[in-house]
Design an enzyme around this catalytic site. Structure first.
Site, PDB file in Angstrom:
ATOM      1  N   HIS A   1      55.850  12.893  60.203  1.00 18.43           N
ATOM      2  CA  HIS A   1      55.047  13.298  61.346  1.00 18.43           C
ATOM      3  C   HIS A   1      53.654  13.722  60.907  1.00 18.43           C
ATOM      4  O   HIS A   1      53.489  14.259  59.807  1.00 18.43           O
ATOM      5  CB  HIS A   1      55.716  14.457  62.109  1.00 18.43           C
ATOM      6  CG  HIS A   1      55.184  14.591  63.482  1.00 18.43           C
ATOM      7  ND1 HIS A   1      54.114  15.386  63.783  1.00 18.43           N
ATOM      8  CD2 HIS A   1      55.538  13.963  64.632  1.00 18.43           C
ATOM      9  CE1 HIS A   1      53.850  15.258  65.068  1.00 18.43           C
ATOM     10  NE2 HIS A   1      54.694  14.405  65.614  1.00 18.43           N
TER      11      HIS A   1
ATOM     12  N   ASP B   1      62.001  10.455  67.380  1.00 14.85           N
ATOM     13  CA  ASP B   1      62.429   9.097  67.708  1.00 14.85           C
ATOM     14  C   ASP B   1      63.738   8.661  67.059  1.00 14.85           C
ATOM     15  O   ASP B   1      64.438   7.819  67.605  1.00 14.85           O
ATOM     16  CB  ASP B   1      61.327   8.105  67.318  1.00 14.85           C
ATOM     17  CG  ASP B   1      60.110   8.259  68.196  1.00 14.85           C
ATOM     18  OD1 ASP B   1      60.300   8.425  69.412  1.00 14.85           O
ATOM     19  OD2 ASP B   1      58.991   8.239  67.681  1.00 14.85           O
TER      20      ASP B   1
ATOM     21  N   HIS C   1      53.478   5.114  66.921  1.00 15.69           N
ATOM     22  CA  HIS C   1      53.544   6.167  67.946  1.00 15.69           C
ATOM     23  C   HIS C   1      54.861   5.972  68.696  1.00 15.69           C
ATOM     24  O   HIS C   1      55.928   6.082  68.113  1.00 15.69           O
ATOM     25  CB  HIS C   1      52.288   6.044  68.807  1.00 15.69           C
ATOM     26  CG  HIS C   1      51.999   7.186  69.738  1.00 15.69           C
ATOM     27  ND1 HIS C   1      52.726   8.339  69.768  1.00 15.69           N
ATOM     28  CD2 HIS C   1      51.039   7.339  70.703  1.00 15.69           C
ATOM     29  CE1 HIS C   1      52.227   9.147  70.693  1.00 15.69           C
ATOM     30  NE2 HIS C   1      51.198   8.562  71.278  1.00 15.69           N
TER      31      HIS C   1
HETATM   32  N1  COA Z   1      58.494   6.178  55.639  1.00 16.75           N
HETATM   33  C1  COA Z   1      58.074   6.107  54.361  1.00 16.75           C
HETATM   34  N2  COA Z   1      57.031   6.824  53.892  1.00 16.75           N
HETATM   35  C2  COA Z   1      56.413   7.639  54.750  1.00 16.75           C
HETATM   36  C3  COA Z   1      56.793   7.766  56.082  1.00 16.75           C
HETATM   37  C4  COA Z   1      57.885   6.995  56.519  1.00 16.75           C
HETATM   38  N3  COA Z   1      58.299   7.049  57.785  1.00 16.75           N
HETATM   39  N4  COA Z   1      55.996   8.658  56.710  1.00 16.75           N
HETATM   40  C5  COA Z   1      55.121   9.077  55.798  1.00 16.75           C
HETATM   41  N5  COA Z   1      55.354   8.457  54.630  1.00 16.75           N
HETATM   42  C6  COA Z   1      54.621   8.639  53.404  1.00 16.75           C
HETATM   43  C7  COA Z   1      53.199   8.145  53.609  1.00 16.75           C
HETATM   44  O1  COA Z   1      53.093   6.758  53.352  1.00 16.75           O
HETATM   45  C8  COA Z   1      52.447   8.981  52.641  1.00 16.75           C
HETATM   46  O2  COA Z   1      52.632   8.447  51.363  1.00 16.75           O
HETATM   47  P1  COA Z   1      51.380   8.252  50.378  1.00 16.75           P
HETATM   48  O3  COA Z   1      50.828   9.630  50.208  1.00 16.75           O
HETATM   49  O4  COA Z   1      52.021   7.677  49.154  1.00 16.75           O
HETATM   50  O5  COA Z   1      50.477   7.310  51.094  1.00 16.75           O
HETATM   51  C9  COA Z   1      53.189  10.301  52.684  1.00 16.75           C
HETATM   52  O6  COA Z   1      54.489  10.010  53.144  1.00 16.75           O
HETATM   53  C10 COA Z   1      52.550  11.352  53.557  1.00 16.75           C
HETATM   54  O7  COA Z   1      52.330  10.840  54.847  1.00 16.75           O
HETATM   55  P2  COA Z   1      51.701  11.759  55.998  1.00 16.75           P
HETATM   56  O8  COA Z   1      50.284  12.060  55.629  1.00 16.75           O
HETATM   57  O9  COA Z   1      52.619  12.877  56.241  1.00 16.75           O
HETATM   58  O10 COA Z   1      51.752  10.803  57.236  1.00 16.75           O
HETATM   59  P3  COA Z   1      50.602  10.471  58.304  1.00 16.75           P
HETATM   60  O11 COA Z   1      50.148  11.726  58.942  1.00 16.75           O
HETATM   61  O12 COA Z   1      49.578   9.588  57.708  1.00 16.75           O
HETATM   62  O13 COA Z   1      51.412   9.583  59.344  1.00 16.75           O
HETATM   63  C11 COA Z   1      53.170   9.024  60.753  1.00 16.75           C
HETATM   64  C12 COA Z   1      52.305  10.149  60.212  1.00 16.75           C
HETATM   65  C13 COA Z   1      54.082   9.578  61.853  1.00 16.75           C
HETATM   66  C14 COA Z   1      52.293   7.915  61.394  1.00 16.75           C
HETATM   67  C15 COA Z   1      54.015   8.449  59.616  1.00 16.75           C
HETATM   68  O14 COA Z   1      54.885   9.442  59.125  1.00 16.75           O
HETATM   69  C16 COA Z   1      54.776   7.217  60.015  1.00 16.75           C
HETATM   70  O15 COA Z   1      54.212   6.107  60.001  1.00 16.75           O
HETATM   71  N6  COA Z   1      56.089   7.362  60.407  1.00 16.75           N
HETATM   72  C17 COA Z   1      56.842   6.242  60.858  1.00 16.75           C
HETATM   73  C18 COA Z   1      56.493   5.915  62.297  1.00 16.75           C
HETATM   74  C19 COA Z   1      57.047   6.932  63.266  1.00 16.75           C
HETATM   75  O16 COA Z   1      58.189   7.317  63.171  1.00 16.75           O
HETATM   76  N7  COA Z   1      56.194   7.322  64.227  1.00 16.75           N
HETATM   77  C20 COA Z   1      56.583   8.254  65.270  1.00 16.75           C
HETATM   78  C21 COA Z   1      55.877   9.565  65.118  1.00 16.75           C
HETATM   79  S1  COA Z   1      56.489  10.753  66.254  1.00 16.75           S
END
Ligand code: COA
Length: 373
Positions: A259, A310, A220
């Site tokens: 996201h 971010d 987050h």
């Molecule tokens: N780096 C690498 N892979 C990523 C990723 C990232 N930052 N964000 C998503 N993915 C991958 C996931 O692992 C998933 O892969 P899989 O299907 O092989 O498991 C795929 O992309 C789809 O993910 P999604 O369903 O869109 O993400 P989520 O809703 O579960 O999670 C977040 C959303 C924000 C928690 C996630 O994108 C993340 O952890 N981002 C990094 C942390 C971050 O920047 N947080 C701030 C948010 S404002």
């Protein structure tokens, strides 16, 4: 079905109503009370947006002047809070300092009734920037910084109390935009935490303290710090590309990308990216910005993943001389508006939030004698 949902982070579930914001629905993708966030970031200062979120409408000039003056008059830290802050070591995580500071304020200036909700919120808005920087300067620089500055705004107050000097106009402008971008975001994890707490009819400081705990995690609010740790050692765009490709091959998560709601872009990114570029040019050393741009291109090319709010905040804050560990507390100083407005909204039409769980444990059984275990 229920099992699948609970395992999937409640994604796509409508968990309540709000009149505060929309995410991924209209305009550029984020609106506060009907206004597009890009419009607000281009035309307003943070106090105007806080007023909008908390009270429902943008202020008139007179209302804005009065609101800013009132917030300015509330910046002093209670002595007991200073004493607590002075006990917290430099090794503490600044989000833990925020959590403790907020909780201590709640002990000293308890919200006695919901009639005081706006007043306690304003007090926190006024106090939080000085609070974190008082601790930072005391623990890291052995300095008791003056938090009752002449700063004209919360944006200026943050930078002024951090560096103990009046910041440049450009830096204040960037902070205004940053605080506006982070102010509100519908039912994100920390806001939902605040609403769950509010639904028990708890006090505002408890709701905000809980929300700070949720915001602390790297999935987050902590992502801007994690993004900085990623880019700070990147020496060139070429090296950045190599590093990102290696991380993707190892299936590492790259902080600052992706996201839960937005599918193609995060509208906040374009705004802060532009400011980051301006800061880079002003700074004379554009490497941090250049490597960030390359990371963005590689992530989109390889994974169709985009920068969230971010990622470019990391370089922007760094260019302004803000220590990485203070990135997420800035988010708190801003998102406090969204949290408090959601608490008020929850209180106005409350039913305790209490979902159910799909039981996946062992079958019913009996205790029996201890000797038989
Ligand atoms: N780096 C690498 N892979 C990523 C990723 C990232 N930052 N964000 C998503 N993915 C991958 C996931 O692992 C998933 O892969 P899989 O299907 O092989 O498991 C795929 O992309 C789809 O993910 P999604 O369903 O869109 O993400 P989520 O809703 O579960 O999670 C977040 C959303 C924000 C928690 C996630 O994108 C993340 O952890 N981002 C990094 C942390 C971050 O920047 N947080 C701030 C948010 S404002």
């Amino acid at each position: 079905m229920a099992k699948e949902l609970s395992g999937a982070g409640l994604r796509g579930q409508v968990a309540g109503k709000t009149a505060l914001s929309t995410v991924g629905q209209t305009g550029s993708g984020l609106t506060y009370r009907g206004y597009d966030v890009k419009d607000l970031a281009a035309n307003c200062v943070f106090e105007e947006v806080a007023y909008l979120i908390l009270k429902g409408e943008l202020p008139t000039q007179t209302q804005l002047d009065e609101y800013k003056a009132s917030l300015k008059s509330m910046r002093a830290l209670p002595e007991a809070l200073k004493t607590v802050l002075e006990q917290i070591p430099a090794t503490a995580h600044p989000m833990d300092v925020m959590r403790t500071g907020c909780s201590m304020l709640g002990n000293l200036e308890t919200e006695e009734s919901f009639d005081a909700q706006q007043q306690v919120t304003d007090r926190m808005l006024a106090v939080f920037p000085g609070m974190i920087n008082y601790w930072y300067n005391f623990s890291h620089n052995s300095k008791r910084v003056n938090v009752e500055t002449d700063a004209d705004s919360i944006a200026e107050q943050f930078l002024w109390t951090l560096h103990d000097e009046k910041p440049s106009e450009l830096h204040v402008q960037v902070m205004q935009a940053s605080l506006i971008l982070y102010a509100e975001h519908e039912f994100n994890a920390s806001t939902f935490t605040a609403r769950v707490c509010a639904s028990t009819l708890s006090d505002m400081h408890s709701c905000v303290t809980g929300a700070i705990g949720s915001l602390r995690g790297p999935l987050h609010g902590g992502a801007n710090e994690a993004a900085m740790e990623l880019i700070e050692n990147m020496t060139s765009p070429e090296q950045a590309e190599e590093q990102i490709m290696g991380m993707l091959a190892r299936k590492d998560k790259i902080m600052g990308f992706g996201h839960a709601i937005y599918r193609e872009s995060d509208p906040r990114n374009a705004v802060i990216k532009e400011w980051s570029e301006k800061l880079a040019q002003k700074n004379g050393d554009t490497n941090l910005y250049d490597v960030s741009v390359r990371c963005e291109a590689v992530m989109w090319r390889e994974k169709k993943l985009f920068c969230n709010a971010d990622f470019f905040h990391a370089s922007a804050y760094n260019y302004m001389g803000i220590p990485t560990k203070l990135f997420t507390p800035i988010f708190v100083c801003s998102r406090l508006t969204g949290w408090a407005a959601h608490v008020m909204e929850q209180r106005a039409d409350n039913r305790i939030i209490r979902p159910s769980a799909d039981y996946v444990g062992v079958e019913p059984r009996e205790v029996g004698p201890i000797s038989a275990r």
